[in-house]
Design a protein around this motif. Structure first.
Motif, short mmCIF file in Angstrom:
data_model
loop_
_atom_site.label_atom_id
_atom_site.label_comp_id
_atom_site.label_asym_id
_atom_site.label_seq_id
_atom_site.Cartn_x
_atom_site.Cartn_y
_atom_site.Cartn_z
N PHE A 27 -11.11 2.65 4.41
CA PHE A 27 -12.56 2.51 4.48
C PHE A 27 -13.02 1.22 3.82
O PHE A 27 -13.95 0.55 4.30
N SER A 28 -12.39 0.88 2.69
CA SER A 28 -12.77 -0.37 2.02
C SER A 28 -12.42 -1.58 2.87
O SER A 28 -13.16 -2.57 2.89
N MET A 29 -11.32 -1.48 3.60
CA MET A 29 -10.90 -2.57 4.48
C MET A 29 -11.89 -2.71 5.64
O MET A 29 -12.34 -3.81 5.97
N ILE A 30 -12.24 -1.58 6.27
CA ILE A 30 -13.18 -1.62 7.39
C ILE A 30 -14.56 -2.07 6.92
O ILE A 30 -15.22 -2.89 7.56
N GLY A 31 -14.98 -1.54 5.77
CA GLY A 31 -16.28 -1.91 5.22
C GLY A 31 -16.38 -3.39 4.90
O GLY A 31 -17.42 -4.01 5.14
N SER A 32 -15.31 -3.95 4.36
CA SER A 32 -15.32 -5.38 4.03
C SER A 32 -15.40 -6.24 5.28
O SER A 32 -16.09 -7.27 5.30
N VAL A 47 -3.83 5.68 -10.23
CA VAL A 47 -3.65 6.52 -11.42
C VAL A 47 -4.92 7.32 -11.68
O VAL A 47 -4.88 8.55 -11.88
N LEU A 48 -6.05 6.63 -11.68
CA LEU A 48 -7.33 7.31 -11.90
C LEU A 48 -7.58 8.37 -10.83
O LEU A 48 -7.97 9.51 -11.15
N LEU A 49 -7.35 8.02 -9.57
CA LEU A 49 -7.58 8.97 -8.48
C LEU A 49 -6.70 10.20 -8.63
O LEU A 49 -7.15 11.34 -8.41
N THR A 50 -5.44 10.02 -9.00
CA THR A 50 -4.50 11.14 -9.15
C THR A 50 -4.96 12.10 -10.24
O THR A 50 -4.94 13.33 -10.06
N LEU A 93 0.82 -1.20 0.00
CA LEU A 93 0.00 0.00 0.00
C LEU A 93 0.86 1.26 0.00
O LEU A 93 0.66 2.16 -0.83
N ILE A 94 1.82 1.33 0.91
CA ILE A 94 2.63 2.54 1.05
C ILE A 94 3.45 2.81 -0.21
O ILE A 94 3.46 3.93 -0.74
N VAL A 95 4.15 1.79 -0.69
CA VAL A 95 5.02 1.97 -1.85
C VAL A 95 4.20 2.35 -3.08
O VAL A 95 4.54 3.31 -3.80
N THR A 96 3.12 1.63 -3.35
CA THR A 96 2.31 1.92 -4.53
C THR A 96 1.64 3.28 -4.42
O THR A 96 1.59 4.05 -5.39
N LEU A 97 1.13 3.60 -3.25
CA LEU A 97 0.46 4.87 -3.02
C LEU A 97 1.37 6.05 -3.32
O LEU A 97 1.02 6.97 -4.06
N VAL A 98 2.57 6.02 -2.77
CA VAL A 98 3.49 7.14 -2.92
C VAL A 98 4.04 7.23 -4.35
O VAL A 98 4.03 8.30 -4.97
N ILE A 124 -3.49 11.12 0.18
CA ILE A 124 -4.34 11.16 1.37
C ILE A 124 -5.68 10.46 1.11
O ILE A 124 -6.13 9.61 1.89
N LEU A 125 -6.31 10.80 -0.02
CA LEU A 125 -7.59 10.19 -0.36
C LEU A 125 -7.43 8.69 -0.62
O LEU A 125 -8.30 7.90 -0.24
N GLY A 126 -6.33 8.32 -1.27
CA GLY A 126 -6.08 6.91 -1.55
C GLY A 126 -5.96 6.10 -0.27
O GLY A 126 -6.51 4.99 -0.17
N TRP A 127 -5.25 6.65 0.71
CA TRP A 127 -5.10 5.98 2.00
C TRP A 127 -6.45 5.84 2.70
O TRP A 127 -6.79 4.78 3.23
N MET A 128 -7.25 6.92 2.67
CA MET A 128 -8.56 6.90 3.32
C MET A 128 -9.50 5.90 2.65
O MET A 128 -10.19 5.12 3.32
#
Length: 255
Positions: free
Chosen positions: A171-176, A149-152, A55-60, A163-167
């Motif tokens: 949320f998807s993790m908690i929701g699942s 990519v789409l989000l950016t 998550l961290i590496v791909t996100l950044v 920031i939005l990607g992390w959130m």
């Protein structure tokens, strides 16, 4: 692509991520470094270290490479110099996908290599199965990168996308987890988070005597539905995200 490649190599943030990624995987097993085998490390680190590191590496990397010149409008210079928008978009996409997936896989594999050199690979899990899991991991990593990519390109700012990607990911993790708790639905390849966890969640094992010692031997958890679902969902969702991202970028006013 050459320009993006040069910038990616010289970006200090990428270097910092590489350093953090080299240190992070060893923190969980620091106390057991002298006795844990490479195969056992693979089992215990799968749904934790691999999950966070991916998550961290791909996100950044993806948000940074695709969006570092969106907010200040310097990307407009490339259009003015005669480059097509498709070249600008996919040049950033391909470089970000390459570096994010390469960094993730290298940083995930290095600890196993180091620990295996020190203590041996062991018999907890077969090397062939380790290879298969890591090959399948490439698909949700690809999906995650394409979604970022789409989000950016939607938010037009690399830091806001991080920031939005992390959130969104959290949320998807908690929701699942809530959905699984309230129903009988077993979420696996349905989200990136659940897909990565499913690939590295090992519950079936037995004790086996090997070389005079009792060893925990884990069974492969890759059933047909998980493998096909992982590949299909990742390619399909990733392709849709890249297509929408390009449509957004093609119609955007860059001036």
């Amino acid at each position: 692509m050459k320009a993006q490649n040069y910038q990616a190599k010289s970006d200090n943030i990428n270097i910092y991520i590489l350093i953090v990624g080299l240190i992070l995987p060893f923190l969980d097993v620091l106390d057991d470094m002298d006795k844990i085998s490479g195969s056992m490390y693979f089992i215990v680190s799968g749904s934790g270290t691999v999950f966070i590191l991916s998550l961290i590496v791909t996100l950044v990397l993806v948000c940074r490479i695709c969006g570092w010149d969106l907010a200040d409008k310097t990307l407009n210079y490339e259009v003015l110099s005669g480059h097509k928008r498709s070249e600008i978009y996919f040049g950033r996409v391909f470089v970000s996908l390459f570096y994010s997936m390469l960094f993730c896989m290298v940083l995930i594999v290095i600890p196993i290599l180091v620990i295996s050199i020190i203590n041996g690979f062991g018999d907890t899990f077969s090397l062939k199965n380790v290879f298969l899991h890591y090959m399948l991991l490439l698909f949700p990593l690809l999906r995650l990168a394409c979604e970022l990519v789409l989000l950016t390109f939607l938010v037009n700012n690399c830091y806001a996308a991080m920031i939005l990607g992390w959130m969104i990911f959290c949320f998807s993790m908690i929701g699942s987890m809530i959905l699984e708790g309230l129903s009988n639905i077993d979420l696996t390849f349905h989200f990136v988070a659940t897909n990565i966890i499913s690939l590295f969640q090992f519950d079936n094992y037995h004790l086996e005597e090997i070389s005079g010692k009792e060893v925990m031997v884990f069974q492969n958890n890759l059933d047909f539905s998980l493998v096909i679902g992982t590949i299909t969902a990742s390619v399909l969702v990733g392709g849709i995200c890249l297509a929408i991202g390009y449509l957004v970028f093609r119609k955007r006013d860059l001036s």
